[in-house]
Design a protein around this motif. Structure first.
Motif, PDB file in Angstrom:
ATOM      1  N   GLN A   1      -2.373   8.200  -8.647  1.00  0.00           N
ATOM      2  CA  GLN A   1      -1.269   7.452  -9.248  1.00  0.00           C
ATOM      3  C   GLN A   1      -1.796   6.752 -10.480  1.00  0.00           C
ATOM      4  O   GLN A   1      -2.813   6.076 -10.443  1.00  0.00           O
TER       5      GLN A   1
ATOM      6  N   ILE B   1      -1.010   4.189 -13.677  1.00  0.00           N
ATOM      7  CA  ILE B   1      -0.139   3.208 -14.318  1.00  0.00           C
ATOM      8  C   ILE B   1      -0.863   2.707 -15.561  1.00  0.00           C
ATOM      9  O   ILE B   1      -1.941   2.124 -15.454  1.00  0.00           O
TER      10      ILE B   1
ATOM     11  N   TRP C   1      -2.177   0.424 -18.322  1.00  0.00           N
ATOM     12  CA  TRP C   1      -2.292  -1.025 -18.374  1.00  0.00           C
ATOM     13  C   TRP C   1      -2.668  -1.393 -19.810  1.00  0.00           C
ATOM     14  O   TRP C   1      -1.866  -1.948 -20.543  1.00  0.00           O
TER      15      TRP C   1
ATOM     16  N   ASN D   1      -6.769   1.635 -17.342  1.00  0.00           N
ATOM     17  CA  ASN D   1      -5.484   1.935 -16.714  1.00  0.00           C
ATOM     18  C   ASN D   1      -5.603   1.729 -15.220  1.00  0.00           C
ATOM     19  O   ASN D   1      -6.656   1.941 -14.647  1.00  0.00           O
TER      20      ASN D   1
END
Lengths: 950, 121
Positions: A58, A60, A62, A69
């Motif tokens: 996963q 995401i 950042w 990230n």
């Protein structure tokens, strides 16, 4: 459940125990359990995919610019560790519920535990190594809180500090190592790093990166010579020790070794560093453990020893070693957690953990005895218990490992380690539970309730189950081992986990170890005497010595540099800035002057003359403080006029208003401070200062002169603001549009700073008034004659009459601010001055009695309104603080514009009013005196006071 | 005009530095105020000087004074008030608590200065 949620669940859940503890200990524990179970169930929901060979990822974003990230990854290894962390966590929470005494704050305990759990899960699920580092540091911090949980115990505090020092330093080293690793590969994602073995091992940065990462792992996993913090962490409540030593904290280092194994291992330096440290740690830990009398200390050193064993296995770099390591991690977690829980039970029931005061507990605590025996025999490596299987694999591996050429060095050392390992296990069982029943236990021991023996009993079932039927966990162990090995590794063909592998060297080594261990326990007294006679240096005293040395050294440096002479610092600072500036000027390049200068005007020259005269007079006459203030006022006025001349109406208005409030503020301060500055500097010192000051003035003036005559080096972004101010921001006053729109986020930060400054002033004033200063202030006598008429009639009447007018002006300035000079800052200052005038004319008490809202509230409301306006943009799908505007026509008023930026400006307005008023009011609060009786009628002349004075 | 602004910045800076190096809180605070003026004017001047071109948009005008430094300096002026107020409360606290308004912890430097002065006589 998504990976992020699994990681976040313990963190978010950490808020609950503190809240729930008010509803009772049972609820608190159940809620904590619920949090961990939720995370565990979430993990299990991902398990089928992982077991099917998939790697769940996963991502995401950042801070993608930094390669940082929030990337999470779940593969076999991560799943294994996360399951251990959460699974053992469940048992620890149940156990902890019954272990903690009534006076211990359970909410705090479980909150720390969940924080720690979340950090651990974060480590094992991280894909990005920078994120991993964040979680890594979080484990250091949260374990600090856990170890020092019993704050009243000095041991706890010292242990916690030592753990934080050692693991924190290792963490720092690891940050360096990880950054190097990321630099070699060009990515901070583990999944990418793991595929670049050749690139990493061929890089010249490999050795430094390896050493730094190993420092992090070794400190965390308590490898020699960083092992000493672990026994001192024993001061923690036993559930913490059980958790930290079995499934978490110390396993973080092991996890990272396993995680990076495919890319880092296999080189000679890796082999000698890791396998060497592991073997040495195993020996040191095992030998020391045998001679510890504290049950938990014995277990702590045994943990160190077993961690050494695992590190050794990983260090060999062979596939078989990795397999054995994984298997031993599982086995060790099971029996060590159980053993710690039994130590806690003994402590809980007998009120002592000192082996010398124990013995014969088997009859009194049969259940505990059974559990301790099963787990202890597993630790000793007796067949049919799980520890035997992985220990055999370790000995097998050791039998085939050679340090510095062929020889028996490694097998012999491994056998000695295993021998001591068996000996301390036997001692743990024998000296605690066997022997005669004594009559001098500090308390009457008996088996605890099921809440305490249930969790370790469950672990014992695992110990026996794995020990007797290793085939049951074989798929799991092989699966995880494959995840450790990466793509290139292989499980040795035809190998199976089994009790009987035939008559191998490992079997003989095992037999020697067990029998030797038994013999050693039988002659324990003699062995202990010998150990005491050896006077092995204690790591703690060495550590304390190093810390004391570091403290002394830094104190010496600090005291040498910081002797409290502010004037000296300021002088050094000025000189240093000057030197830097000169250096930059000499070495750098400057643009040749290309701008035409503006023609001088007579008015400007007059203003300049006034400014220079006032400044020089200030330097000469600054000792007369009141006069100095007047001169400052002239300077401020000239600066404001300068802004007028050079096309900055907003600045001019702001400057002159700030000037007014600053002068009022300094006058208030002078009310308390002496009126004159004594002459206390010698001529030489003054000459030095003058030289420094003149140099500084020449430098800044010269720099400004150069800058003003040259053009911009790079294109300015101001053109963008000028072009878009009206069409994008809906205002013609570009300065105001920049403040509330283009750079609204800056302004938001600035009003927060202003609010904080005002609150600091308020808090400091309150602190002053709460201390001994209060009486001094209250009873002081004014040092100069005061006007008899404190609140002159004319002034009172005038200020009251013009207050609505001034406020109206403020509103006008506020409303027109978007298009004409004005805005929230300026309007706020105007309104503040209107209010200050009331304080000045009618007195503090009169004004205070009529104040409806506290100034803190006004500051808060201002920041809140500004923030909410910014958030409002989210609902229309725009980023924070995006402004929008429209035109409204309400008859009979002329069509006018409404911009969301206006609400933001309102927030600015309120914050400025609140901050200025709170600061000035705080100073006024200090001025309260005993000889000033408050009168209902502020305008009254008080003849009695006039007589007093005379 | 550029010379006027540049020299003003220089004068404000040098008097500011001189006052900051004094031994009592009040002149130090005043000195910091002067440095604040100097820094603010310097920042403002970094947009270069322009007369009679305020950055208020009007039809038909193309040249305006640089608005960006003005916006930055505007908040800086307001914040400088907050900073001055905080420093003043520090000064008051130390004066009321200690009974003197010296900025230096000990009198080493002052004594040395006096000794030198005496030796000079």
């Amino acid at each position: 459940m998504s990976l992020v949620l699994i990681v976040l669940t313990p963190f978010l859940g950490a808020l609950l125990p503190g809240l729930m503890v008010r509803t009772g200990r049972q609820t608190c524990a159940v809620v904590t359990l619920g949090v961990t179970l939720t995370a565990l169930v979430g993990l299990i929901s991902q398990a089928p995919a992982v077991l099917g060979g998939e790697t769940v990822i996963q991502q995401i974003p950042w801070m993608p610019e930094l390669g940082l990230n929030l990337n999470l990854m779940l593969d076999g290894l991560g799943l294994f560790f996360a399951a251990l962390i959460l699974g053992i966590g469940v048992l620890i929470i149940i156990y902890g519920r019954y272990y903690l005494a009534r006076e211990d704050n359970m909410g705090e305990f479980f909150a720390y535990l969940l924080l720690f759990q979340g950090a651990m899960v974060g480590i094992v699920l991280s894909d990005n190594i920078l994120v991993l580092l964040v979680f890594w540091e979080l484990t250091s911090l949260s374990s600090f809180l856990l170890i020092g949980y019993w704050k009243h115990l000095p041991d706890g505090r010292q242990g916690a500090r030592m753990a934080l020092t050692v693991t924190g330093m290792g963490g720092l080293a690891m940050i360096g190592g990880m950054l190097l690793l990321g630099r070699i590969v060009g990515s901070y994602d583990l999944s990418v790093i793991l595929e670049n073995r050749e690139a990493i091992q061929d890089s010249p940065l490999y050795v430094p990166a390896l050493v730094l990462i190993l420092l992090g792992c070794f400190t965390k996993s308590a490898q020699f010579p960083f092992h000493f913090w672990l026994p001192h962490a024993m001061a923690a409540p036993t559930p913490v020790s059980a958790y930290l030593h079995s499934a978490t904290m110390v396993k973080a280092g092991i996890f990272l070794l396993a995680r990076t194994w495919p890319v880092l291992s296999g080189t000679e330096i890796y082999f000698y560093l890791v396998a060497g440290a592991g073997l040495l740690t195993m020996l040191v830990g095992a030998i020391t453990a045998l001679f510890k009398d504290d049950l938990k200390a014995l277990l702590a050193f045994s943990t160190i020893s077993h961690l050494g064993l695992i590190v050794f296995l990983l260090g060999t770099g062979t596939d078989f070693g990795a397999l054995a390591a994984v298997f031993h991690i599982l086995n060790h977690a099971a029996f060590k957690a159980a053993l710690f829980m039994t130590a806690g039970i003994v402590d809980h029931e007998a009120h002592t953990r000192d082996i010398k005061r124990l013995g014969g507990l088997a009859r009194l605590m049969p259940v505990t005895f059974a559990i301790a025996s099963i787990a202890g025999l597993a630790m000793a490596g007796i067949p049919l218990f799980n520890g035997f299987l992985s220990k055999e694999m370790f000995l097998e591996e050791a039998a085939h490992t050679e340090f510095f050429g062929p020889g028996l060095l490694v097998p012999v050392l491994a056998t000695v380690g295993a021998l001591f390992s068996a000996a301390y296990s036997f001692r743990y069982i024998g000296h605690t539970f066997l022997g005669r029943v004594r009559d001098d236990y500090p308390a009457k021991p008996h088996d605890p309730g099921m809440g305490m023996w249930g969790p370790p009993a469950f672990l014992c079932v695992l110990v026996l189950g794995i020990g007797i039927l290793p085939g049951l966990v074989e798929p799991l162990v092989f699966f995880v081992a494959r995840a450790v090995m990466g793509t290139e590794g292989q499980i040795p063909e035809g190998y199976h986990l089994a009790i009987w592998h035939g008559v191998t060297p490992a079997l003989w080594m095992s037999v020697v170890a067990v029998l030797g261990g038994l013999a050693l326990v039988l002659i324990y007294r003699a062995a202990a005497w010998l150990w005491a006679a050896l006077h092995v240096p204690r790591a703690k005293s060495i550590f304390d010595g190093i810390i004391a040395g570091a403290v002394a050294a830094s104190r010496g440096v600090t005291n040498g540099l910081h002797d409290g002479a502010f004037s000296r610092y300021a002088g050094v600072f000025m000189a240093a800035v000057l030197a830097l500036g000169v250096h930059a000027w000499v070495t750098g390049e400057s643009v040749a002057p290309s701008r035409e200068t503006l023609p001088m005007t007579a008015a400007a020259i007059a203003g300049w003359a006034l400014l220079v005269a006032a400044a020089l007079a200030l330097a000469v006459f600054h000792r007369n403080r009141l006069f100095a203030l007047i001169l400052v006022g002239i300077l401020g006025l000239m600066v404001s006029l300068g802004f007028v001349v050079f096309s900055a109406p907003d600045l001019a208005m702001t400057q002159i208003l700030v000037e007014v409030v600053t002068i009022i503020l300094l006058l208030l301060a002078l009310n308390f401070l002496p009126n004159d500055t004594p002459k206390e500097t010698g001529g030489l010192k003054r000459a030095k200062d003058i030289v420094l000051a003149a140099a500084g003035g020449l430098a800044t003036g010269g720099l400004a002169w150069q800058m003003l005559r040259s053009d911009f080096v790079a294109p300015t972004i101001s053109d963008y603001h000028l072009e878009n101010s009206y069409y994008g921001g809906g205002g013609t006053n570009v300065v105001n549009v920049i403040l509330v729109d283009f750079r609204g986020f800056d302004t938001f930060g600035e009003i927060i700073v202003l609010g904080i400054a005002a609150l600091v002033i308020y808090a400091l004033t309150e602190a002053l008034l709460a201390g001994p200063v209060r009486a001094k202030l209250y009873n002081r006598r004014p040092d100069k004659n005061l006007a008899g008429d404190r609140h002159p009639l004319m002034m009172v009447v005038l200020t009251r009459v013009i207050m609505p007018l001034v406020l109206l002006v403020a509103i006008y300035i506020f409303l027109r601010g978007h298009n004409m000079p004005g805005g929230g800052f300026i309007a706020g200052l105007v309104a503040a001055i209107a209010l200050v005038m009331q304080y000045l004319a009618s007195g503090f008490y009169w004004a205070e009695a009529r104040q409806r809202y506290p100034y803190h509230g006004i500051i808060g409301a201002g920041v809140l309104i500004a923030g909410l306006t910014g958030i409002g943009a989210w609902f229309t799908g725009y980023p924070f603080l995006t402004s929008s505007f429209t035109y409204i026509h309400i008859p009979p008023i002329e069509e006018f514009e409404v911009a969301s930026a206006m609400a933001f400006d309102l927030g600015v307005f309120l914050t400025v009013v609140g901050a200025v008023m709170l600061s000035l009011e705080s100073f006024a609060r200090l001025a309260r005196r005993a000889d000033q009786r408050e009168s209902e009628h502020p305008m009254d002349i008080d003849p009695s006071r006039v007589e007093d004075r005379a | 005009m550029e010379l006027i602004v540049a020299s003003s910045i220089g004068v404000l800076t040098s008097v500011g530095i001189y006052l900051v190096l004094r031994f009592r809180t009040f002149p130090v605070i005043v000195g910091m105020s002067l440095l604040t003026y100097a820094v603010n004017v310097f920042l403002f001047a970094s947009g270069r000087l322009a007369m009679n071109h305020p950055p208020i948009l009007r039809d038909g005008l193309v040249f305006y004074a640089d608005p960006l430094p003005q916006a930055l300096v505007l908040t800086a002026i307001v914040i400088s008030f907050g900073m001055t107020a905080v420093v003043v409360v520090f000064a008051l606290g130390s004066y009321l608590g200690l009974g003197n308004d010296k900025v230096n912890d000990d009198d080493v430097e002052i004594d040395q200065g006096r000794k030198r002065e005496e030796a000079g006589r």
